[in-house]
Scaffold this motif. Structure first.
Motif, PDB file in Angstrom:
ATOM      1  N   ALA A   1       0.665   4.864   5.959  1.00  0.00           N
ATOM      2  CA  ALA A   1       1.388   4.865   4.686  1.00  0.00           C
ATOM      3  C   ALA A   1       1.099   6.140   3.907  1.00  0.00           C
ATOM      4  CB  ALA A   1       1.018   3.635   3.868  1.00  0.00           C
ATOM      5  N   ARG A   2      -0.159   6.526   3.872  1.00  0.00           N
ATOM      6  CA  ARG A   2      -0.518   7.749   3.157  1.00  0.00           C
ATOM      7  C   ARG A   2       0.114   8.972   3.822  1.00  0.00           C
ATOM      8  NH1 ARG A   2      -6.791   7.854   1.520  1.00  0.00           N
ATOM      9  NH2 ARG A   2      -5.951   9.485   0.182  1.00  0.00           N
ATOM     10  N   ALA A   3       0.107   8.973   5.159  1.00  0.00           N
ATOM     11  CA  ALA A   3       0.706  10.091   5.888  1.00  0.00           C
ATOM     12  C   ALA A   3       2.210  10.146   5.668  1.00  0.00           C
ATOM     13  CB  ALA A   3       0.392   9.966   7.380  1.00  0.00           C
ATOM     14  N   ALA A   4       2.872   8.987   5.641  1.00  0.00           N
ATOM     15  CA  ALA A   4       4.323   8.950   5.457  1.00  0.00           C
ATOM     16  C   ALA A   4       4.714   9.527   4.100  1.00  0.00           C
ATOM     17  CB  ALA A   4       4.835   7.523   5.592  1.00  0.00           C
ATOM     18  N   VAL A   5       3.993   9.140   3.057  1.00  0.00           N
ATOM     19  CA  VAL A   5       4.310   9.640   1.721  1.00  0.00           C
ATOM     20  C   VAL A   5       4.050  11.141   1.633  1.00  0.00           C
ATOM     21  CG1 VAL A   5       3.666   9.501  -0.723  1.00  0.00           C
ATOM     22  CG2 VAL A   5       3.948   7.404   0.620  1.00  0.00           C
TER      23      VAL A   5
ATOM     24  N   GLY B   1       0.822  -1.203   0.000  1.00  0.00           N
ATOM     25  CA  GLY B   1       0.000   0.000   0.000  1.00  0.00           C
ATOM     26  C   GLY B   1       0.860   1.259   0.000  1.00  0.00           C
ATOM     27  N   ALA B   2       1.928   1.243   0.795  1.00  0.00           N
ATOM     28  CA  ALA B   2       2.849   2.383   0.816  1.00  0.00           C
ATOM     29  C   ALA B   2       3.507   2.577  -0.544  1.00  0.00           C
ATOM     30  CB  ALA B   2       3.904   2.173   1.899  1.00  0.00           C
ATOM     31  N   ALA B   3       3.877   1.471  -1.187  1.00  0.00           N
ATOM     32  CA  ALA B   3       4.502   1.551  -2.505  1.00  0.00           C
ATOM     33  C   ALA B   3       3.536   2.126  -3.536  1.00  0.00           C
ATOM     34  CB  ALA B   3       4.974   0.160  -2.934  1.00  0.00           C
ATOM     35  N   VAL B   4       2.293   1.685  -3.491  1.00  0.00           N
ATOM     36  CA  VAL B   4       1.283   2.212  -4.418  1.00  0.00           C
ATOM     37  C   VAL B   4       1.089   3.707  -4.189  1.00  0.00           C
ATOM     38  CG1 VAL B   4      -1.190   2.161  -4.957  1.00  0.00           C
ATOM     39  CG2 VAL B   4       0.085   0.025  -4.773  1.00  0.00           C
ATOM     40  N   GLU B   5       0.986   4.117  -2.930  1.00  0.00           N
ATOM     41  CA  GLU B   5       0.794   5.529  -2.616  1.00  0.00           C
ATOM     42  C   GLU B   5       1.970   6.365  -3.112  1.00  0.00           C
ATOM     43  OE1 GLU B   5      -1.274   8.838  -0.788  1.00  0.00           O
ATOM     44  OE2 GLU B   5      -1.877   6.836  -1.463  1.00  0.00           O
TER      45      GLU B   5
ATOM     46  N   GLY C   1      -9.646   3.345  -3.246  1.00  0.00           N
ATOM     47  CA  GLY C   1      -9.027   4.586  -3.695  1.00  0.00           C
ATOM     48  C   GLY C   1      -7.732   4.350  -4.442  1.00  0.00           C
ATOM     49  N   TRP C   2      -7.117   3.189  -4.201  1.00  0.00           N
ATOM     50  CA  TRP C   2      -5.907   2.798  -4.938  1.00  0.00           C
ATOM     51  C   TRP C   2      -6.250   1.911  -6.139  1.00  0.00           C
ATOM     52  CZ3 TRP C   2      -3.493   1.111   0.308  1.00  0.00           C
ATOM     53  CH2 TRP C   2      -2.859   2.220   0.921  1.00  0.00           C
TER      54      TRP C   2
ATOM     55  N   LEU D   1       6.772   9.078  -7.400  1.00  0.00           N
ATOM     56  CA  LEU D   1       8.099   8.694  -6.918  1.00  0.00           C
ATOM     57  C   LEU D   1       8.489   7.314  -7.443  1.00  0.00           C
ATOM     58  CD1 LEU D   1       7.534   9.828  -3.235  1.00  0.00           C
ATOM     59  CD2 LEU D   1       8.933  11.014  -4.945  1.00  0.00           C
ATOM     60  N   GLU D   2       9.788   7.106  -7.648  1.00  0.00           N
ATOM     61  CA  GLU D   2      10.285   5.778  -7.978  1.00  0.00           C
ATOM     62  C   GLU D   2      10.348   4.948  -6.697  1.00  0.00           C
ATOM     63  OE1 GLU D   2      13.997   6.041  -9.972  1.00  0.00           O
ATOM     64  OE2 GLU D   2      13.129   6.908 -11.807  1.00  0.00           O
ATOM     65  N   VAL D   3       9.945   3.677  -6.795  1.00  0.00           N
ATOM     66  CA  VAL D   3       9.808   2.849  -5.600  1.00  0.00           C
ATOM     67  C   VAL D   3      10.409   1.471  -5.830  1.00  0.00           C
ATOM     68  CG1 VAL D   3       8.200   1.864  -3.906  1.00  0.00           C
ATOM     69  CG2 VAL D   3       7.631   4.025  -5.048  1.00  0.00           C
TER      70      VAL D   3
END
Length: 352
Positions: free
Chosen positions: A289-293, A17-21, A57-58, A27-29
């Motif tokens: 995850a959304r907050a981190a990104v 989920g973090a990677a998708v966000e 949402g993703w 961003l490159e992930v």
């Protein structure tokens, strides 16, 4: 020069989920995960409406069975509440993981099979390196027993009782989870939580012919014994075959000193975990995850966002765990039945 913008350690549902966000933010992930293929683990498998909304949402929509609410059961006493808004969904952990893997691949996330044994923050370069990959930021999504959290000295010893627990002479953190599936048609569209004398047994419909059974309790809790301690549930599944391997997790209570250290962010269970009692782990992890990104350039902003995203979960779950591990445990379901509005309020808060 770096190898990527964001290095995600851990390719479970929160890590993906973090990677998708991050990819949606341009961003490159790179995701590093030691296990190849679809990953299973002990999980209640009930996605509350808020968690399902985040997934959708993703553009991730895994198959499963609708969950219309929650029922607490103890002997002949039960109390139920159906969600006021949209339903949630019971989803096999493997189906959820596969759906997130596909979406991440569609968005161009690079997945590397490897293990993170150490983390090096390159202060002079403003980067971080792990598993041979150098990145501008690292999102540690490597679970309850996070290597990143430990290597960076952010771990709080899970075996040391908190001061309040020590004063009471108890330690409510040493709880564990077990889960398997049985081949039987779901008899309800609710998640049932059967309260036995020492454990909670969660029953989640996940397919037309399968229900998941998860147990939370102290060390040494036996899944079959916990089911047998709830005669009504035992009758429902008496002749049903077990159709998956029993998996376990724990101890569930984990704590961290901080959630941000330079270019590193702890996300999901790696950032700290109270208990699975309220079933919010994935929703809270994806919110983190959304907050981190959104706050990659501001560690303090992530700390604030993390506290905001987890506050209700930490307060409510810690309170319920204290109740569940106290002499007043047998009163949980009777009190909920006598106070249906309070029970409904708690369920609706979990559904957000």
């Amino acid at each position: 020069m770096t190898d990527t913008d964001v290095l995600v350690v851990g390719g479970g549902p929160v890590g993906l989920g973090a990677a998708v966000e991050a990819r949606r933010a341009g961003l490159e992930v790179v995701v590093v995960e030691p296990r190849a293929g679809t990953i299973d683990k002990a999980c209640g498998e009930g996605l509350m409406p808020g968690a399902l909304r985040l997934l959708q949402g993703w553009d991730v929509d895994p198959p499963g069975r609708p969950i219309a609410g929650i029922r607490y059961c103890s002997g002949e006493t039960a109390v139920s509440h159906r969600f006021v808004g949209p339903a949630g969904r019971g989803v096999r952990r493997t189906a959820l993981h596969e759906a997130l893997r596909r979406r991440a691949a569609e968005l161009g996330v690079v997945t590397v099979t490897g293990r993170v044994d150490d983390v090096e923050v390159l202060t002079s370069r403003g980067t971080v390196r792990a598993a041979g990959v150098e990145a501008r930021w690292l999102l540690a999504c490597d679970g309850l027993h996070s290597t990143v959290r430990r290597r960076l000295g952010l771990d709080v010893d899970p075996d040391r009782p908190a001061a309040a627990d020590a004063r009471r002479g108890t330690d409510d953190r040493r709880r564990y989870g077990l889960r398997h599936h049985v081949g039987v048609a779901p008899w309800t569209d609710l998640v049932e939580v059967h309260w036995t004398p020492t454990a909670e047994v969660y029953v989640t419909p996940v397919a037309d012919d399968v229900v998941g059974i998860a147990v939370l309790g102290p060390r040494g809790t036996d899944l079959d014994a916990a089911v047998a301690a709830s005669p009504a549930l035992a009758r429902r599944v008496a002749d049903a075959p077990v159709v998956s391997t029993t998996r376990g997790a724990g101890p569930l209570r984990q704590r961290s000193h901080r959630r941000a250290a330079g270019p590193v962010r702890l996300v999901g269970d790696a950032s700290g975990y109270v208990d699975a009692l309220t079933g919010e782990g994935l929703r809270v992890g994806w919110a983190q995850a959304r907050a981190a990104v959104a706050t990659l350039d501001d560690p303090e902003a992530y700390e604030r966002a993390w506290r905001a995203a987890t506050r209700d979960y930490r307060v409510l779950t810690a309170g319920l765990v204290r109740w569940a591990t106290s002499p007043a445990r047998p009163l949980v379901v009777p009190v909920a039945r006598r106070a249906p509005r309070v029970f409904a309020g708690v369920v609706e808060r979990l559904a957000r």
